[in-house]
Design an enzyme around this catalytic site. Structure first.
Site, PDB file in Angstrom:
ATOM      1  N   TYR A 166      70.697 115.498  15.470  1.00 38.02           N
ATOM      2  CA  TYR A 166      69.585 115.408  15.994  1.00 38.02           C
ATOM      3  C   TYR A 166      69.864 115.532  17.177  1.00 38.02           C
ATOM      4  O   TYR A 166      69.159 116.120  18.137  1.00 38.02           O
ATOM      5  CB  TYR A 166      69.057 114.061  15.895  1.00 38.02           C
ATOM      6  N   TYR A 183      60.017 110.954  24.757  1.00 38.74           N
ATOM      7  CA  TYR A 183      61.251 110.196  24.753  1.00 38.74           C
ATOM      8  C   TYR A 183      61.976 110.047  25.661  1.00 38.74           C
ATOM      9  O   TYR A 183      62.580 110.950  26.105  1.00 38.74           O
ATOM     10  CB  TYR A 183      61.505 110.955  23.402  1.00 38.74           C
ATOM     11  N   GLU A 200      82.967 129.912  41.233  1.00 39.02           N
ATOM     12  CA  GLU A 200      81.450 130.135  40.555  1.00 39.02           C
ATOM     13  C   GLU A 200      80.628 129.844  40.717  1.00 39.02           C
ATOM     14  O   GLU A 200      79.482 129.455  40.081  1.00 39.02           O
ATOM     15  CB  GLU A 200      82.170 129.110  39.367  1.00 39.02           C
ATOM     16  N   HIS A 203      78.975 122.325  36.309  1.00 38.17           N
ATOM     17  CA  HIS A 203      80.329 122.967  35.203  1.00 38.17           C
ATOM     18  C   HIS A 203      80.912 121.801  35.523  1.00 38.17           C
ATOM     19  O   HIS A 203      81.682 121.898  36.710  1.00 38.17           O
ATOM     20  CB  HIS A 203      80.647 123.893  36.282  1.00 38.17           C
ATOM     21  N   HIS A 222      86.761 127.567  28.479  1.00 36.77           N
ATOM     22  CA  HIS A 222      86.356 127.353  29.918  1.00 36.77           C
ATOM     23  C   HIS A 222      85.965 126.220  29.765  1.00 36.77           C
ATOM     24  O   HIS A 222      86.511 125.177  30.711  1.00 36.77           O
ATOM     25  CB  HIS A 222      85.437 128.308  30.168  1.00 36.77           C
ATOM     26  N   HIS A 241      85.151 120.846  33.289  1.00 34.77           N
ATOM     27  CA  HIS A 241      85.808 121.524  32.358  1.00 34.77           C
ATOM     28  C   HIS A 241      86.465 119.890  31.494  1.00 34.77           C
ATOM     29  O   HIS A 241      87.342 119.749  31.381  1.00 34.77           O
ATOM     30  CB  HIS A 241      87.171 121.540  33.214  1.00 34.77           C
TER      31      HIS A 241
END
Length: 222
Positions: free
Chosen positions: A120, A215, A80, A99, A162, A101
């Protein structure tokens, strides 16, 4: 090797181990990258190697690449690598790409639907929704293009059928986004089992975004 490059190698290994320890990745699934120059000062990134389980990785196994997609080292970069290169090249404020899975993000990605503002905390991804990128073959340029589009003004997206991508200025921020998005995916899936949840209005989400500016971990994200 520069101290900065060695430090980034160690940091990327620790991040990969954290992703597995938290159950966000398993075996050889998923990947991560960190922006860092090479020993000659050339701008690029380190990325986890292809097809290697995290428990077998060492800092030296992390693969350095430039932003043209050229790799240095004996091991092949993650399959990837294209979206890692493209995201870091397109987003100067981002230094880390994750990334996964992970179970709930991947499950929800098979529905090929965006996650609306049912809670939120959707704001942690930078907008009023978490987009689901259109499907494309893993490792392809089309997948990278689709992911970049879904990440416009966002710090996370789903990839259809994916998994998930999350980004941040630091490994800590990127990991925090990854964890929060996985939690939101679980909550949304559970809500859908009962019915369609109420969605916060644009005004309500605008108030959340304003409050998030100061925040804690979500301030000035990424």
């Amino acid at each position: 090797m520069t101290d900065q490059l060695q430090c980034a190698r160690e940091q990327l290994l620790v991040l990969s181990q954290q992703l597995c320890a938290l159950g966000l990745n398993r075996g050889t699934s998923g990947n991560a990258s960190i922006r860092v120059p090479n020993a000659q000062g050339q701008v690029g990134l380190l990325i986890t190697p292809s097809g290697m389980a995290v428990e077998h990785m060492r800092p030296a196994d992390m693969v350095w690449m430039d932003f043209l997609g050229h790799a240095q080292g004996e091991l092949a970069p993650s399959s990837e690598w294209r979206f890692h290169v493209d995201i870091l090249r397109a987003k100067p404020a981002v230094n880390v790409v994750i990334h996964t899975h992970s179970m709930f993000a991947t499950t929800l990605s098979t529905l090929r639907r965006d996650i609306p503002a049912f809670h939120y905390m959707i704001a942690v991804a930078g907008g009023d929704s978490i987009r689901c990128a259109d499907y494309a073959l893993f490792g392809s340029q089309q997948l990278s293009d689709n992911a970049l589009l879904a990440l416009t003004h966002r710090t996370a997206c789903l990839l259809s059928n994916h998994g998930m991508i999350a980004v941040g200025a630091t490994a800590e921020k990127a990991l925090s986004v990854t964890l929060e998005v996985e939690t939101l995916c679980e909550q949304y899936l559970r809500a859908l089992q009962v019915g369609e949840p109420y969605i916060l209005t644009e005004q309500e989400m605008s108030e959340v975004h304003e409050k998030f500016k100061g925040y804690g971990a979500w301030a000035n994200n990424p």
